[in-house]
Design an enzyme around this catalytic site. Structure first.
Site, mmCIF file in Angstrom:
data_model
loop_
_atom_site.group_PDB
_atom_site.id
_atom_site.type_symbol
_atom_site.label_atom_id
_atom_site.label_comp_id
_atom_site.label_asym_id
_atom_site.label_seq_id
_atom_site.Cartn_x
_atom_site.Cartn_y
_atom_site.Cartn_z
ATOM 1 N N LYS A 94 0.921 -1.403 -0.082
ATOM 2 C CA LYS A 94 0.118 -0.141 -0.010
ATOM 3 C C LYS A 94 0.810 1.388 0.116
ATOM 4 O O LYS A 94 0.571 2.215 -0.770
ATOM 5 C CB LYS A 94 -1.008 0.071 1.426
ATOM 6 C CG LYS A 94 -1.790 1.053 1.370
ATOM 7 C CD LYS A 94 -2.822 1.183 2.382
ATOM 8 C CE LYS A 94 -2.234 1.737 3.760
ATOM 9 N NZ LYS A 94 -3.076 1.479 4.689
ATOM 10 N N ASP A 139 -6.861 1.485 0.949
ATOM 11 C CA ASP A 139 -7.032 1.462 2.461
ATOM 12 C C ASP A 139 -8.353 1.144 2.773
ATOM 13 O O ASP A 139 -9.075 0.617 1.855
ATOM 14 C CB ASP A 139 -6.625 2.786 2.855
ATOM 15 C CG ASP A 139 -7.699 4.130 2.336
ATOM 16 O OD1 ASP A 139 -8.452 3.690 1.492
ATOM 17 O OD2 ASP A 139 -7.409 5.119 2.832
#
Length: 217
Positions: A120, A138
Site C-alpha cells: 500500500k 486503504d
C-alpha cells in the site's frame, strides 16, 4: 457495475475535483515516503502536525539518522505505534543512504524492501510521487469499492486488482485520490452522505439513504 456507469462515476468525481491530491503535507519524495510510513493506523492530520516540526529540522535520510532513535521519537511520539515506526524509518533511511545515495527508489520491489513499506505504501509513492497508475487500497477505498459495486473483493489485494481492471484508463492516474477522499468525506463507514453524493445514481449500495436530513428551524 457496468462499464458505462463506471465511466460516468469517475467523470462525476473528476468534475467535482479535477486535480485531487493527498492530504499529507510534503515537499519531496522522501518526505512523502516518511509521511506515508507514519500514516499507518493514524490520521493524515496527526501526521502533518508531527512532520511540520520534524521536516523543519530533518528532511533527508542522513538528517533523520543524525537525530537518532530518541531524537526522532521526540517528534513523532504523538502518532500511534511511534516506537515501531521510528525503528522502521531509521532502518529505511540507512538503506537509502547506503544503497540509493539518499534518493527514494522508483521501483516497486526496491520500495517494498524498505522497512515499514508494504504494497500500500509503495503504491502511494509510485502514484503520488512518480505518476504511476497505481491504487493503494486503504479502509476507505476498500469500503467504497465494495459498497458501490465498483470493484468488489474480500481482500485488499482482490479489490486493488479489480479496481485496476474496472477503472477506465483515462481516470487511473487520479482514481486513488478520488476514491479515498470520497470514502473519507462522503461514503463514510457510518451514516454515509448518500443524499449529497455526486455518484449516488450509479451506486449499487442497497441501503443507501437518499432522503435529505431534516434541518432544525
Amino acid at each position: 457495475m457496468n462499464a458505462a456507469h463506471r465511466h460516468a462515476l469517475f467523470a462525476r468525481l473528476q468534475a467535482q475535483n479535477p486535480n485531487p491530491k493527498t492530504e499529507l503535507v510534503y515537499h519531496s519524495t522522501f518526505e512523502l515516503l516518511i509521511s506515508v510510513i507514519l500514516s499507518a493506523q493514524a490520521t493524515d492530520i496527526s501526521v502533518n502536525k508531527a512532520t511540520v516540526k520534524l521536516y523543519s529540522v530533518a528532511n533527508t535520510p542522513q538528517a533523520i539518522l543524525n537525530l537518532g532513535a530518541d531524537g526522532l521519537k521526540g517528534y513523532i511520539k504523538t502518532i500511534g505505534l511511534y516506537n515501531a515506526k521510528a525503528k522502521n524509518i531509521l532502518q529505511t533511511c540507512q538503506v537509502l543512504v547506503d544503497k540509493y545515495n539518499g534518493e527514494v527508489p522508483h521501483e516497486r520491489a526496491a520500495l517494498e524492501a524498505l522497512a515499514g513499506v508494504g504494497r500500500k505504501t509503495a503504491n502511494v509513492v509510485l502514484n503520488t510521487a512518480f505518476g504511476e497508475a497505481t491504487i493503494a487500497v486503504d479502509t476507505h477505498i476498500f469500503r467504497v469499492a465494495n459498497r458501490t459495486g465498483l470493484a468488489s473483493g474480500k481482500t485488499v489485494r482482490a479489490v486493488e486488482d479489480n479496481l485496476l481492471k474496472a477503472v477506465p484508463p483515462e481516470y487511473q492516474q487520479h482514481a486513488h485520490h478520488w476514491l479515498i477522499l470520497h470514502g473519507r468525506y462522503t461514503c463514510t463507514a457510518r451514516n454515509p452522505k448518500c443524499a449529497s453524493c455526486v455518484i449516488a445514481e450509479f451506486c449499487e449500495f442497497k441501503e443507501k439513504n437518499l432522503v435529505m436530513p431534516n434541518k432544525a428551524g
